[in-house]
Design an enzyme around this catalytic site. Structure first.
Site, mmCIF file in Angstrom:
data_model
loop_
_atom_site.group_PDB
_atom_site.id
_atom_site.type_symbol
_atom_site.label_atom_id
_atom_site.label_comp_id
_atom_site.label_asym_id
_atom_site.label_seq_id
_atom_site.Cartn_x
_atom_site.Cartn_y
_atom_site.Cartn_z
ATOM 1 N N ASP A 201 104.736 63.377 0.558
ATOM 2 C CA ASP A 201 104.269 64.314 1.572
ATOM 3 C C ASP A 201 105.133 64.101 2.816
ATOM 4 O OD1 ASP A 201 103.054 65.629 3.624
ATOM 5 O OD2 ASP A 201 101.053 64.784 3.319
ATOM 6 N N GLN A 204 105.193 65.022 8.056
ATOM 7 C CA GLN A 204 105.512 64.358 9.329
ATOM 8 C C GLN A 204 106.935 63.838 9.379
ATOM 9 O OE1 GLN A 204 103.791 64.316 12.083
ATOM 10 N NE2 GLN A 204 102.035 65.344 11.179
ATOM 11 N N LYS A 227 106.183 72.300 11.655
ATOM 12 C CA LYS A 227 106.402 70.964 12.235
ATOM 13 C C LYS A 227 107.894 70.655 12.349
ATOM 14 C CE LYS A 227 102.161 69.135 10.120
ATOM 15 N NZ LYS A 227 101.119 69.024 11.134
HETATM 16 C C1 LIG Z 1 101.012 64.021 6.719
HETATM 17 C C2 LIG Z 1 100.558 65.461 6.626
HETATM 18 N N1 LIG Z 1 100.423 66.042 5.435
HETATM 19 C C3 LIG Z 1 100.061 67.318 5.304
HETATM 20 C C4 LIG Z 1 99.780 68.090 6.404
HETATM 21 C C5 LIG Z 1 99.364 69.501 6.201
HETATM 22 O O1 LIG Z 1 100.284 70.374 6.776
HETATM 23 P P1 LIG Z 1 99.953 71.933 6.906
HETATM 24 O O2 LIG Z 1 98.631 72.024 7.601
HETATM 25 O O3 LIG Z 1 101.069 72.476 7.712
HETATM 26 O O4 LIG Z 1 99.897 72.476 5.519
HETATM 27 C C6 LIG Z 1 99.888 67.533 7.670
HETATM 28 C C7 LIG Z 1 99.526 68.305 8.867
HETATM 29 O O5 LIG Z 1 99.209 67.780 9.896
HETATM 30 C C8 LIG Z 1 100.285 66.177 7.788
HETATM 31 O O6 LIG Z 1 100.414 65.602 8.977
#
Ligand SMILES: Cc1ncc(COP(=O)(O)O)c(C=O)c1O
Length: 407
Positions: A201, A204, A227
Site C-alpha cells: 500500500d 503514503q 496524495k
Molecule cells: C496508508 C493509506 N492507505 C490507503 C489510503 C486510502 O487512500 P484513498 O482514500 O485515497 O483511497 C490512505 C489514505 O489516507 C492511506 O494513508
C-alpha cells in the site's frame, strides 16, 4: 540544503497564498491530501477547454486526441514507478479501490477456506476492511504482524507468520498514522521465499520516496493521485502482468470487453480488462501533469528536503513538555503524530486552525493503531515538498501557546 527551490515551488501552488482566519495558511495536512501545483490545475483547464471527449471508442479527432493524452498519462505513471509495461498500470479511483480490486479479483479467485492473508498492525482501514470482507466471503483468515512501541514492524514475528497457509501479504509501505517506513524489500524477499505474493500500500510512500516496482519486486503496488499532487478520483493499481492476466475482471461494463453477445462476453486485454466504464479522463491526464511536475524537481531531492523538515519538526517537538510523539520508527516519512497531555487532539486541531494552521486530528482511519497506543486520537502534522522550516516554527509556537492557555 541551499539549492532546494522552495520559493519557486511555493509560488507554483496558488492555494498557499490563501489566508485562513486572516492568517497565512500553514497547510500541514498533506498525508490526508496534497495541494495542487498550477501545472495540474492548468492541465485540467486545458483538457476541458481543448482536448476533452470520451476516449477509446471515438473515430473523431477530439476523441483520438483525448485518448492519446490519456494513454500518455498511463505511460508517465509507468515510468514514474518503473513498471515493465503499460499493461501493468490499471487506472482506478484510488488506493482504496485498488485494494478492493485485488481482494475481490485475486482474493476470490485464488484463495480458499482456511487460507491466510497477512497484514500488519499499522494498516489504514483501506488495507484491513477489504480483507475482512474477503475473509467473510470465502472463509479465509486475516493475520496481523505486530509492531513495537516505536511503530516498527517486528520483522522476525512477521516472518514467523508466513506459513504454508499464507496466500497473500498486504502491507503498507509507509504508515499514515505513524510515518513508519516498512522494510519492504526484506518483506518481499521473505514472502517470495515461500512463493507468497505481496501487495504494498503505497498511498503514503509515493509522494515521498522513489518507488521502483521492478527493484522492489512487489506483486501489487497501489496509490492515490490526490496524495501525489494530482487530482482526486484517480489512483493506480500496479500488478505484475502474469498475475493480472490470470485474474478475472473486477467490474463488468463498457471498455473492458472485446466482444459481447447475450451468450457470452470476451474480455479486453490488459490494462482495459480492469477499467470498466468511462474513467476520470481529465483527472488521469492531470495526474500525468503532477508526475511531470515532480520529475522536474526530482523525487530524491524532495525526499531529502522533507527528511530535513521532519528532523527539524521532531527536534522542536521533543523539547515541548507534555508533547508525546506517537510513532518514532528509525525509518520515517514526513509525518509527526502527537498528543498533548490534558488537551484532546480535536481541540488541538480546532485551536491551531484559529491560527491558520491545518493539521489533522482523529484516528486517521487507523483505529487499531490508536488502540495499540491506547489513545482515542492523535494530532498529525504532515509535511510536503512546499512546507518550510518557518511553517514548522509557526506550528511549534502554536502548540506552545495552546499549552500555556489550556494545558
Ligand atoms: C496508508 C493509506 N492507505 C490507503 C489510503 C486510502 O487512500 P484513498 O482514500 O485515497 O483511497 C490512505 C489514505 O489516507 C492511506 O494513508
Amino acid at each position: 540544503m541551499t539549492s532546494y527551490p522552495i520559493e519557486q515551488i511555493r509560488a507554483d501552488f496558488p492555494i498557499l497564498r490563501e489566508k485562513i482566519r486572516n492568517k497565512p495558511l500553514v497547510y500541514l495536512d498533506n498525508a490526508a491530501s496534497c495541494q495542487k501545483p498550477q501545472a495540474v490545475i492548468d492541465s485540467l483547464v486545458h483538457v476541458y477547454s481543448h482536448e476533452y471527449a470520451n476516449i477509446h471508442r471515438g473515430v473523431h479527432t477530439l476523441s483520438m486526441k483525448a485518448t492519446d493524452c490519456f494513454e500518455t498519462a498511463r505511460e508517465k505513471v509507468r515510468g514514474f514507478i518503473n513498471a515493465a509495461s503499460h499493461k501493468e498500470i490499471i487506472l482506478v479511483r484510488g488506493a482504496t479501490e485498488a485494494i478492493n480490486l485485488v481482494a475481490q479479483s485475486f482474493g476470490r479467485s485464488q484463495l480458499q477456506v482456511g487460507d491466510e492473508i497477512l497484514i500488519s498492525a499499522m494498516e489504514h482501514h483501506a488495507n484491513i476492511v477489504p480483507w475482512q470482507m474477503l475473509c467473510e466471503q470465502i472463509g479465509a483468515v486475516l493475520k496481523v504482524a505486530p509492531m513495537n512501541l516505536r511503530g516498527e514492524l517486528l520483522l522476525d514475528e512477521f516472518k514467523a507468520l508466513l506459513t504454508d497457509k499464507t496466500k497473500l501479504v498486504a502491507i503498507t509501505h509507509m504508515s499514515n498514522a505513524l510515518g513508519s517506513i516498512n522494510p519492504v524489500a526484506e518483506i518481499v524477499t521473505a514472502a517470495h521465499a515461500k512463493n507468497i505474493p505481496v501487495l504494498l500500500d503505497g498511498a503514503q510512500a509515493i509522494p515521498h520516496l522513489k518507488v521502483d516496482v521492478q527493484a522492489l519486486d512487489c506483486d501489487f503496488y497501489v496509490f492515490s493521485g490526490h496524495k501525489l499532487y494530482g487530482p482526486s478520483g484517480v489512483g493506480i493499481l500496479y500488478g505484475k502482468q502474469a498475475l493480472l492476466e490470470a485474474m478475472p475482471p473486477y467490474q463488468g461494463g463498457g471498455d473492458m470487453i472485446r466482444k459481447v453477445t447475450f451468450a457470452a462476453t470476451e474480455y479486453a486485454g490488459l490494462p482495459y480488462k480492469f477499467e470498466a466504464g468511462t474513467p476520470a479522463i481529465a483527472e488521469f491526464i492531470g495526474l500525468g501533469a503532477a508526475i511531470d511536475y515532480i520529475n522536474q524537481i526530482g523525487i530524491d531531492t524532495i525526499a531529502s528536503y522533507e527528511a530535513e523538515l521532519l528532523a527539524y519538526a521532531t527536534e522542536q517537538a521533543q523539547q515541548i513538555k507534555g508533547l508525546n510523539i506517537i510513532g518514532q520508527a528509525a525509518e520515517k516519512g514526513s509525518i509527526l503524530s502527537f498528543t498533548l497531555d490534558k488537551i484532546h487532539p480535536h481541540d488541538i486541531g480546532t485551536m491551531l486552525d484559529s491560527l491558520g494552521i491545518a493539521i489533522r486530528a482523529g484516528h486517521h482511519c487507523a483505529m487499531p493503531v490508536m488502540d495499540f497506543y491506547q489513545v482515542p486520537a492523535t494530532a498529525r502534522a504532515s509535511f510536503a515538498m512546499y512546507n518550510t522550516h518557518q511553517e514548522i516554527d509557526v506550528l511549534i509556537h502554536g502548540i506552545k501557546s495552546l499549552i500555556e492557555v489550556f494545558g
